[in-house]
Design a protein around this motif. Structure first.
Motif, mmCIF file in Angstrom:
data_model
loop_
_atom_site.group_PDB
_atom_site.id
_atom_site.type_symbol
_atom_site.label_atom_id
_atom_site.label_comp_id
_atom_site.label_asym_id
_atom_site.label_seq_id
_atom_site.Cartn_x
_atom_site.Cartn_y
_atom_site.Cartn_z
ATOM 1 N N ALA A 118 0.846 -1.187 0.000
ATOM 2 C CA ALA A 118 0.000 0.000 0.000
ATOM 3 C C ALA A 118 0.882 1.239 0.000
ATOM 4 C CB ALA A 118 -0.928 0.003 1.207
ATOM 5 N N VAL A 119 0.585 2.193 -0.875
ATOM 6 C CA VAL A 119 1.378 3.420 -0.967
ATOM 7 C C VAL A 119 0.439 4.621 -0.971
ATOM 8 C CG1 VAL A 119 3.319 2.376 -2.186
ATOM 9 C CG2 VAL A 119 1.377 3.243 -3.497
ATOM 10 N N SER A 120 0.973 5.766 -0.590
ATOM 11 C CA SER A 120 0.165 6.989 -0.567
ATOM 12 C C SER A 120 1.035 8.191 -0.894
ATOM 13 C CB SER A 120 -0.482 7.166 0.810
ATOM 14 O OG SER A 120 0.508 7.319 1.815
ATOM 15 N N MET A 121 0.373 9.312 -1.209
ATOM 16 C CA MET A 121 1.059 10.562 -1.508
ATOM 17 C C MET A 121 0.130 11.718 -1.151
ATOM 18 S SD MET A 121 0.672 10.680 -5.666
ATOM 19 C CE MET A 121 0.845 12.455 -5.777
ATOM 20 N N LEU A 122 0.688 12.911 -1.004
ATOM 21 C CA LEU A 122 -0.111 14.093 -0.724
ATOM 22 C C LEU A 122 -0.798 14.579 -2.002
ATOM 23 C CD1 LEU A 122 2.362 16.047 1.589
ATOM 24 C CD2 LEU A 122 0.280 14.849 2.277
ATOM 25 N N LYS A 123 -2.039 15.032 -1.843
ATOM 26 C CA LYS A 123 -2.793 15.511 -3.007
ATOM 27 C C LYS A 123 -2.155 16.736 -3.658
ATOM 28 C CE LYS A 123 -7.570 13.974 -2.264
ATOM 29 N NZ LYS A 123 -8.966 14.437 -2.097
ATOM 30 N N LYS A 124 -1.419 17.519 -2.872
ATOM 31 C CA LYS A 124 -0.860 18.755 -3.422
ATOM 32 C C LYS A 124 0.099 18.485 -4.573
ATOM 33 C CE LYS A 124 3.058 19.262 -0.215
ATOM 34 N NZ LYS A 124 3.704 20.169 0.777
ATOM 35 N N TYR A 125 0.775 17.332 -4.534
ATOM 36 C CA TYR A 125 1.678 16.996 -5.635
ATOM 37 C C TYR A 125 0.900 16.732 -6.923
ATOM 38 C CZ TYR A 125 5.335 16.476 -2.107
ATOM 39 O OH TYR A 125 6.224 16.701 -1.094
ATOM 40 N N ALA A 126 -0.275 16.137 -6.772
ATOM 41 C CA ALA A 126 -1.113 15.889 -7.944
ATOM 42 C C ALA A 126 -1.636 17.202 -8.515
ATOM 43 C CB ALA A 126 -2.278 14.974 -7.567
ATOM 44 N N ARG A 127 -2.062 18.128 -7.625
ATOM 45 C CA ARG A 127 -2.579 19.416 -8.105
ATOM 46 C C ARG A 127 -1.496 20.222 -8.816
ATOM 47 N NH1 ARG A 127 -5.603 19.189 -3.151
ATOM 48 N NH2 ARG A 127 -4.008 20.402 -2.025
ATOM 49 N N LYS A 128 -0.230 19.964 -8.438
ATOM 50 C CA LYS A 128 0.892 20.640 -9.106
ATOM 51 C C LYS A 128 1.348 19.899 -10.364
ATOM 52 C CE LYS A 128 2.817 22.627 -4.846
ATOM 53 N NZ LYS A 128 3.975 22.639 -3.919
ATOM 54 N N SER A 129 0.605 18.856 -10.757
ATOM 55 C CA SER A 129 0.932 18.045 -11.944
ATOM 56 C C SER A 129 2.302 17.397 -11.818
ATOM 57 C CB SER A 129 0.880 18.900 -13.225
ATOM 58 O OG SER A 129 -0.386 19.470 -13.398
ATOM 59 N N ARG A 130 2.654 16.950 -10.613
ATOM 60 C CA ARG A 130 3.936 16.289 -10.392
ATOM 61 C C ARG A 130 3.825 14.830 -10.830
ATOM 62 N NH1 ARG A 130 7.580 18.464 -6.821
ATOM 63 N NH2 ARG A 130 8.852 16.680 -7.495
ATOM 64 N N ILE A 131 3.916 14.635 -12.135
ATOM 65 C CA ILE A 131 3.834 13.288 -12.686
ATOM 66 C C ILE A 131 4.958 12.417 -12.148
ATOM 67 C CG2 ILE A 131 4.040 11.945 -14.827
ATOM 68 C CD1 ILE A 131 2.518 14.070 -16.262
ATOM 69 N N ASP A 132 6.128 13.022 -11.871
ATOM 70 C CA ASP A 132 7.251 12.248 -11.366
ATOM 71 C C ASP A 132 6.954 11.645 -9.995
ATOM 72 O OD1 ASP A 132 7.248 14.928 -10.375
ATOM 73 O OD2 ASP A 132 9.286 14.620 -9.617
ATOM 74 N N VAL A 133 6.228 12.379 -9.140
ATOM 75 C CA VAL A 133 5.880 11.870 -7.814
ATOM 76 C C VAL A 133 4.901 10.707 -7.933
ATOM 77 C CG1 VAL A 133 4.836 12.432 -5.585
ATOM 78 C CG2 VAL A 133 6.312 14.096 -6.729
ATOM 79 N N VAL A 134 3.912 10.850 -8.819
ATOM 80 C CA VAL A 134 2.952 9.761 -9.036
ATOM 81 C C VAL A 134 3.671 8.522 -9.564
ATOM 82 C CG1 VAL A 134 0.879 9.039 -10.286
ATOM 83 C CG2 VAL A 134 1.074 11.394 -9.463
ATOM 84 N N SER A 135 4.590 8.725 -10.495
ATOM 85 C CA SER A 135 5.346 7.602 -11.062
ATOM 86 C C SER A 135 6.147 6.883 -9.994
ATOM 87 C CB SER A 135 6.272 8.095 -12.174
ATOM 88 O OG SER A 135 5.557 8.658 -13.241
ATOM 89 N N LYS A 136 6.820 7.644 -9.131
ATOM 90 C CA LYS A 136 7.635 7.042 -8.074
ATOM 91 C C LYS A 136 6.770 6.321 -7.046
ATOM 92 C CE LYS A 136 11.788 9.955 -8.265
ATOM 93 N NZ LYS A 136 11.531 10.521 -9.587
ATOM 94 N N THR A 137 5.573 6.851 -6.786
ATOM 95 C CA THR A 137 4.657 6.200 -5.843
ATOM 96 C C THR A 137 4.223 4.843 -6.370
ATOM 97 O OG1 THR A 137 3.838 8.357 -5.091
ATOM 98 C CG2 THR A 137 2.474 6.435 -4.603
#
Length: 364
Positions: A113-132
């Motif tokens: 199970a993995v998670s991330m902060l929504k603010k990275y998504a709102r900033k279009s941080r595709i790299d953070v989503v990819s790493k997650t």
């Protein structure tokens, strides 16, 4: 292993939707990304890792109890066979005696199970989503590798041929792997694959030896075949015998393909977890107590596999809805005030070695 999302308008829009303040919009985006993850994860996990090079994968419906017909693997006049498997993920593999009939295979779930902060998504941080996403797949892959290798090493450690000898030989020279060891390993493979009466099998499914799994240091020894003398016989005397190399054509082939060499038609695979005091080395040491002796801190295991027999089997559940073997769903544990989103991924599988004659080794 790294998964990368493409920086396209559609992908950017999807990532932005993940961070939406609207719970419904965010959840729909999470489900869309989960649907995208599953087939990619299935393809990556099936091809990545070293143990997957040994196991033959078969699928079954997720609500069924998978089984293996043992009589297809034992074409000899024997009443009972020994099989190695795990009952739970992370558990010590056990060897069980079965009659030559249908064997039910214990399966278990490997998940992350993995998670991330929504603010990275709102900033279009595709790299953070990819790493997650990559972190989730890597965690599942590591769990899969550890469990699959554990069963292989346990099976090799307990395997005995018809004469009561282990499936292992000691290297000709301590701490050095030579062409002589590979030659002797071919002979060992033939002896291990004898019929139940220690004679020649009527119709053997064995090819003898198809693959070697070695430590980086052992691969270094193999690369040295290109320039080191190989003859082990003192004829007419030691000085002259040690000056004999491999044929030029073979030495040239090793020189041109140093990372993935092939010797005597046997493929060589590098495994970083093998080697003095490495994780698989030490794991084998805890399982093995036979002859020749093995010390995980100072000796290195070279694993030989006969993939032609197909006796190492990975049974993976197939999702009834998607047909994928990897299941990814949004993780709904997060409250709105946490400002987090996440995913839960899993694989349901069982691993079994139904015939240890396909596993042999050299202690270097």
């Amino acid at each position: 292993m790294q998964i990368k999302l493409k920086n396209t308008p559609q992908q950017v829009e999807l990532v932005k939707a993940l961070g939406s303040k609207n719970k419904l919009t965010s959840m729909e985006a999470q489900e869309a990304l989960a649907d995208f993850i599953a087939p990619v994860a299935r393809e990556v996990i099936e091809k990545a890792g070293t143990a997957n090079l040994i196991y033959t994968q078969e699928t079954y419906n997720e609500d069924d109890q998978p089984s293996v017909p043992l009589d297809l693997y034992y074409n000899d006049s024997v009443d009972f066979v020994q099989v190695w498997q795990q009952n739970i993920a992370g558990g010590v593999p056990t060897s069980q005696v079965y009659g030559v009939d249908e064997m039910l295979v214990a399966t278990y779930r490997l998940d992350s199970a993995v998670s991330m902060l929504k603010k990275y998504a709102r900033k279009s941080r595709i790299d953070v989503v990819s790493k997650t996403i990559s972190k989730m797949l890597n965690e599942v892959l590591i769990k899969q590798e550890r469990n699959q290798w554990s069963i292989l090493l346990k099976a090799l450690a307990e395997a005995l041929d018809v004469d009561g000898n282990t499936n292992l030989i000691a290297s000709t020279t301590a701490n050095v792997f030579q062409i002589d060891d590979l030659n002797r390993l071919f002979t060992k493979a033939r002896r291990v694959n004898a019929a139940f009466n220690a004679g020649t099998p009527v119709a053997s499914a064995s090819r003898g030896l198809t693959d070697l799994f070695v430590a980086p240091e052992t691969l270094e020894d193999i690369r040295s075949f290109a320039y080191e003398p190989m003859n082990t016989r003192a004829i007419p005397n030691t000085d002259e015998s040690t000056a004999v190399p491999l044929p030029d054509a073979i030495r040239q082939k090793i020189f041109e393909t140093p990372n993935v060499p092939e010797i005597y038609g046997v493929l060589i695979h590098e495994v970083l977890e093998f080697g003095d005091d490495r994780v698989y080395n030490n794991l084998f040491d805890t399982f093995y107590s036979g002859t020749p002796a093995f010390a995980g801190a100072t000796d290195t295991l070279v694993l030989g596999v006969d993939k032609g027999r197909g006796s190492c089997i990975k049974l993976v559940a197939q999702n009834a809805d998607s047909g994928d073997t990897f299941v990814a769903v949004p993780d709904d544990q997060f409250l709105s005030r946490s400002e987090k989103i996440g995913w839960f991924g899993s694989v349901e599988q069982g691993n079994v070695v139904v015939d240890a004659r396909s596993l042999i080794g050299v202690i270097v």
